[in-house]
Design a protein around this motif. Structure first.
Motif, PDB file in Angstrom:
ATOM      1  N   ALA A  15       0.840  -1.154  -0.031  1.00 36.87           N
ATOM      2  CA  ALA A  15       0.117   0.205  -0.157  1.00 36.87           C
ATOM      3  C   ALA A  15       0.915   1.026   0.090  1.00 36.87           C
ATOM      4  N   ILE A  16       0.794   2.151  -0.905  1.00 36.58           N
ATOM      5  CA  ILE A  16       1.388   3.415  -1.133  1.00 36.58           C
ATOM      6  C   ILE A  16       0.691   4.558  -0.907  1.00 36.58           C
ATOM      7  N   THR A  17       1.012   5.530  -0.075  1.00 41.76           N
ATOM      8  CA  THR A  17       0.200   6.665  -0.186  1.00 41.76           C
ATOM      9  C   THR A  17       1.522   7.784  -0.006  1.00 41.76           C
ATOM     10  N   THR A  18       0.998   9.065  -0.372  1.00 38.32           N
ATOM     11  CA  THR A  18       1.744  10.087  -0.587  1.00 38.32           C
ATOM     12  C   THR A  18       1.234  11.417   0.089  1.00 38.32           C
ATOM     13  N   PRO A  19       1.641  11.172   1.654  1.00 32.55           N
ATOM     14  CA  PRO A  19       0.953  12.142   2.642  1.00 32.55           C
ATOM     15  C   PRO A  19       1.235  13.522   2.471  1.00 32.55           C
ATOM     16  N   GLN A  20       2.692  14.050   1.925  1.00 27.23           N
ATOM     17  CA  GLN A  20       2.918  15.442   1.881  1.00 27.23           C
ATOM     18  C   GLN A  20       3.462  15.490   0.363  1.00 27.23           C
ATOM     19  N   GLU A  27       6.743  13.214   0.072  1.00 27.32           N
ATOM     20  CA  GLU A  27       6.822  12.145   0.932  1.00 27.32           C
ATOM     21  C   GLU A  27       5.955  10.941   0.509  1.00 27.32           C
ATOM     22  N   ILE A  28       6.770   9.576   0.542  1.00 26.84           N
ATOM     23  CA  ILE A  28       6.050   8.741   0.014  1.00 26.84           C
ATOM     24  C   ILE A  28       6.172   7.510   1.206  1.00 26.84           C
ATOM     25  N   ASN A  29       4.945   6.806   1.492  1.00 24.40           N
ATOM     26  CA  ASN A  29       4.868   5.944   2.396  1.00 24.40           C
ATOM     27  C   ASN A  29       4.496   4.723   1.879  1.00 24.40           C
ATOM     28  N   ILE A  30       5.539   3.450   2.055  1.00 25.53           N
ATOM     29  CA  ILE A  30       5.122   2.324   1.509  1.00 25.53           C
ATOM     30  C   ILE A  30       4.899   1.103   2.855  1.00 25.53           C
ATOM     31  N   LYS A  31       3.781   0.741   2.917  1.00 29.28           N
ATOM     32  CA  LYS A  31       3.555  -0.351   3.779  1.00 29.28           C
ATOM     33  C   LYS A  31       3.468  -1.817   2.858  1.00 29.28           C
ATOM     34  N   THR A  32       4.257  -2.728   3.487  1.00 24.81           N
ATOM     35  CA  THR A  32       4.403  -3.953   2.844  1.00 24.81           C
ATOM     36  C   THR A  32       4.337  -5.178   3.840  1.00 24.81           C
ATOM     37  N   SER A  33       3.239  -5.903   3.199  1.00 23.99           N
ATOM     38  CA  SER A  33       3.089  -7.321   4.365  1.00 23.99           C
ATOM     39  C   SER A  33       3.822  -8.377   3.774  1.00 23.99           C
ATOM     40  N   VAL A  34       4.776  -8.858   4.615  1.00 25.07           N
ATOM     41  CA  VAL A  34       5.418 -10.072   4.379  1.00 25.07           C
ATOM     42  C   VAL A  34       4.818 -11.290   5.044  1.00 25.07           C
ATOM     43  N   LEU A  35       4.740 -12.452   4.403  1.00 28.33           N
ATOM     44  CA  LEU A  35       4.239 -13.683   5.078  1.00 28.33           C
ATOM     45  C   LEU A  35       5.419 -14.457   5.190  1.00 28.33           C
ATOM     46  N   ASN A  36       5.342 -15.106   6.192  1.00 32.73           N
ATOM     47  CA  ASN A  36       6.231 -16.227   6.534  1.00 32.73           C
ATOM     48  C   ASN A  36       5.420 -17.665   6.446  1.00 32.73           C
ATOM     49  N   GLU A  37       5.334 -18.556   5.630  1.00 31.81           N
ATOM     50  CA  GLU A  37       4.408 -19.817   5.644  1.00 31.81           C
ATOM     51  C   GLU A  37       5.312 -20.778   5.973  1.00 31.81           C
ATOM     52  N   ASN A 114       2.676   0.104  -9.368  1.00 36.68           N
ATOM     53  CA  ASN A 114       2.783   1.308 -10.157  1.00 36.68           C
ATOM     54  C   ASN A 114       1.793   2.271  -9.339  1.00 36.68           C
ATOM     55  N   PHE A 115       2.329   3.605  -9.161  1.00 36.95           N
ATOM     56  CA  PHE A 115       1.564   4.522  -8.517  1.00 36.95           C
ATOM     57  C   PHE A 115       2.039   6.014  -9.069  1.00 36.95           C
ATOM     58  N   GLY A 116       0.910   6.698  -8.612  1.00 39.00           N
ATOM     59  CA  GLY A 116       0.997   8.135  -9.188  1.00 39.00           C
ATOM     60  C   GLY A 116       1.298   9.098  -7.793  1.00 39.00           C
ATOM     61  N   ILE A 117       2.307   9.935  -8.046  1.00 39.36           N
ATOM     62  CA  ILE A 117       2.483  11.069  -6.662  1.00 39.36           C
ATOM     63  C   ILE A 117       1.667  12.190  -7.112  1.00 39.36           C
ATOM     64  N   ARG A 118       0.810  12.424  -6.377  1.00 34.30           N
ATOM     65  CA  ARG A 118      -0.272  13.601  -6.331  1.00 34.30           C
ATOM     66  C   ARG A 118      -0.943  13.842  -4.989  1.00 34.30           C
ATOM     67  N   SER A 119      -1.378  15.329  -4.702  1.00 33.48           N
ATOM     68  CA  SER A 119      -2.181  15.603  -3.678  1.00 33.48           C
ATOM     69  C   SER A 119      -3.575  16.033  -3.827  1.00 33.48           C
ATOM     70  N   ILE A 120      -4.518  15.622  -3.257  1.00 38.10           N
ATOM     71  CA  ILE A 120      -5.957  15.907  -3.466  1.00 38.10           C
ATOM     72  C   ILE A 120      -6.366  16.601  -2.385  1.00 38.10           C
ATOM     73  N   LYS A 121      -7.597  17.501  -2.596  1.00 40.56           N
ATOM     74  CA  LYS A 121      -8.200  18.291  -1.436  1.00 40.56           C
ATOM     75  C   LYS A 121      -9.474  19.110  -1.762  1.00 40.56           C
ATOM     76  N   PHE A 122     -10.402  19.065  -1.105  1.00 37.80           N
ATOM     77  CA  PHE A 122     -11.482  19.517  -1.456  1.00 37.80           C
ATOM     78  C   PHE A 122     -11.859  20.368  -0.520  1.00 37.80           C
ATOM     79  N   SER A 123     -12.411  21.802  -0.942  1.00 39.38           N
ATOM     80  CA  SER A 123     -12.525  22.928  -0.404  1.00 39.38           C
ATOM     81  C   SER A 123     -13.808  23.420  -0.776  1.00 39.38           C
ATOM     82  N   ALA A 124     -14.606  24.217   0.458  1.00 40.28           N
ATOM     83  CA  ALA A 124     -15.733  24.799   0.019  1.00 40.28           C
ATOM     84  C   ALA A 124     -15.595  25.930  -0.715  1.00 40.28           C
TER      85      ALA A 124
END
Length: 147
Positions: A15-20, A27-37, A114-124
Motif C-alpha cells: 500500500a503506497i500513500t503520498t501524505p505530503q 513524502e512517500i509511505n510504503i507499507k509492505t506485508s510479508v508472510l512467512n508460511e 505502479n503509483f502516481g504522486i499527487r495531492s488531492i483536497k476538497f474545499s468549500a
C-alpha cells in the motif's frame, strides 16, 4: 496458480500513500506485508526501490525484521523524492515501487506496484484541488426517485 517461496509479499500486500506533496518534494509511505508460511522464524530484509516512468532509480530503502513462523509482518517505510514528477489529468506520470524480499541473502520474492504522486483536497471555497490547482469536475447526477 502462483508458485511462491514460503517467505513472500502477501497478495495485495503493498500500500503506497503520498501524505505530503509539493512541487519541490514528495513524502512517500510504503507499507509492505510479508508472510512467512514456513515452520521456522525468518530474518527478512525488505528492499524497496522507487523508479521513475523511464526506469531510473529515484530512491531506495532497506529494512530488516524477524517474521515469526506462520506469521505476517508489516514493514512501514518512508522516503522523500526531490522535485517529483506529479500525476495529473494532463500528465498521468506513474512511478513504480519494486519490493524485494530477501532471506539469508537470497531473493525470495519481487513485487512491482505502479503509483502516481499527487495531492488531492476538497474545499468549500475552491472546490476540488489536484496538486493545489482547481480542477472542474464535469458530470451528471442522473437518478430516479420512486422509479
Amino acid at each position: 496458480m502462483k508458485v511462491m517461496e514460503p517467505v513472500h509479499v502477501a497478495q495485495w500486500g503493498v500500500a503506497i500513500t503520498t501524505p505530503q506533496v509539493t512541487a519541490s518534494s514528495a513524502e512517500i509511505n510504503i507499507k509492505t506485508s510479508v508472510l512467512n508460511e514456513s515452520s521456522e522464524a525468518a530474518t527478512v530484509k525488505l528492499v524497496t526501490l522507487i523508479r521513475s516512468s523511464d526506469g531510473t532509480e529515484l530512491a531506495r530503502t532497506e529494512t530488516s525484521n524477524t517474521v515469526v513462523a506462520e506469521g505476517r509482518y508489516e514493514f512501514d517505510n518512508e522516503t522523500t523524492l526531490v522535485s517529483p514528477r506529479l500525476w495529473s489529468v494532463d500528465s498521468p506520470v506513474l512511478h513504480t515501487a519494486v519490493s524485494e524480499v530477501y532471506c539469508n541473502g537470497t531473493l525470495m520474492d519481487r513485487v512491482s506496484t505502479n503509483f502516481g504522486i499527487r495531492s488531492i483536497k476538497f474545499s468549500a471555497e475552491e472546490g476540488f484541488l489536484l496538486n493545489g490547482i482547481p480542477v472542474k469536475l464535469k458530470g451528471g447526477c442522473v437518478h430516479h426517485d420512486n422509479g
